[in-house]
Design a protein around this motif. Structure first.
Motif: not given
Length: 287
Positions: A52-58, A188-192
């Motif tokens: 559902d989500y990905a957490v990656v360093p920026l 994939k979806s635009d939300h907060k």
């Protein structure tokens, strides 16, 4: 919307006890965390719908942006930032308990950013020791734990030491005290994502490609779009478009919601200037 559902699946740069893993648990304490060995694999997992989500360093306060994350989001994936996480980074030198009394090592392993963050310490303390890059700090720690017969060390966090049964030979070996990393939570979806722990400031990340006529003053024109509207940019950075020397796009963080009237006007003016804008969405910050 919150990301606290038990059945939520989250990809992250692993293995367990990496800095990205710690950032993911801050936003998803009850989710199912799925480790991957590379940033593209994490991003592709959410793009393909297997998580559902990905957490990656920026971005790191000492070493700057993580180009692989920025470029993959620009060139390869159509995803949105639903939250960002700011995490304090403490780097320690870890060894297997069997090698605690060693005065030198055949090699020191860690993620390239971690090695760079500890440059001064490594130069003055282990100048002649080979530095070997690894996929993540936690992966390096895990390898050291699995190879007690080798006199090697890893640079990683304290959680990695506890998780993999390593000793902390030296603490806080990073070159500067203020060492923080910024992580994106992608969907994939635009939300907060919202939670009691988030910061109230809304931020929007834009990827702006200037017009291809190469006219003078185009960056000034782009910045003016935000300046006269009093839209505060907390960051602007250029990245190669990969189409030729001198071709760049800009990644900008704006301290405003993309749905605000002033932001909608900014999008219209940028389009009138001939710019192409890719928005990664608006989001809150978890600290």
């Amino acid at each position: 919307m919150t990301g606290q559902a038990v059945d939520t699946r989250i990809s992250y740069l692993g293995p367990e006890a990496s800095f990205t893993h710690l950032a993911a648990t801050k936003v998803f304490p009850e989710g199912t965390l799925v480790p991957f060995t590379t940033i593209p694999e994490c991003i592709e997992a959410v793009a393909e719908g297997s998580v559902d989500y990905a957490v990656v360093p920026l971005e790191n306060a000492l070493e700057g942006s993580v180009p692989l994350t920025v470029d993959y989001l620009f060139h390869e994936a159509q995803l949105y930032v639903t939250a960002e996480v700011l995490s304090s980074i403490q780097q320690h030198l870890l060894v297997h308990p069997d090698n605690r009394n060693a005065e030198s090592f055949e090699a020191i392993y860690s993620h390239p950013h971690a090695l760079a963050q500890c440059h001064k310490f490594l130069f003055y303390t282990y100048k002649n020791t080979p530095l070997e890059q690894y996929s993540s700090t936690a992966a390096a720690a895990k390898m050291v734990a699995e190879l007690p017969e080798r006199n090697i060390a890893a640079i990683a966090n304290e959680f990695s030491a506890h998780k993999y049964g390593l000793d902390i030979l030296q603490r806080d070996i990073h070159d500067f005290h203020f060492n923080h990393t910024r992580f994106f939570v992608l969907s994939k979806s635009d939300h907060k994502l919202t939670d009691p722990t988030h910061d109230d400031q809304i931020k929007t990340t834009l990827m702006i490609t200037p017009p291809d006529d190469d006219r003078s003053g185009v960056l000034h024109q782009i910045l003016s779009v935000f300046a006269w509207r009093r839209l505060n940019l907390s960051k602007i950075e250029s990245r190669p478009l990969k189409t030729g020397l001198g071709d760049y796009f800009f990644i900008a963080d704006v301290l405003a919601d993309e749905k605000d009237a002033m932001m909608r006007g900014a999008f219209e003016e940028l389009a009138a200037l001939g710019c192409t804008v890719k928005t990664l969405g608006s989001y809150y910050t978890y600290k």
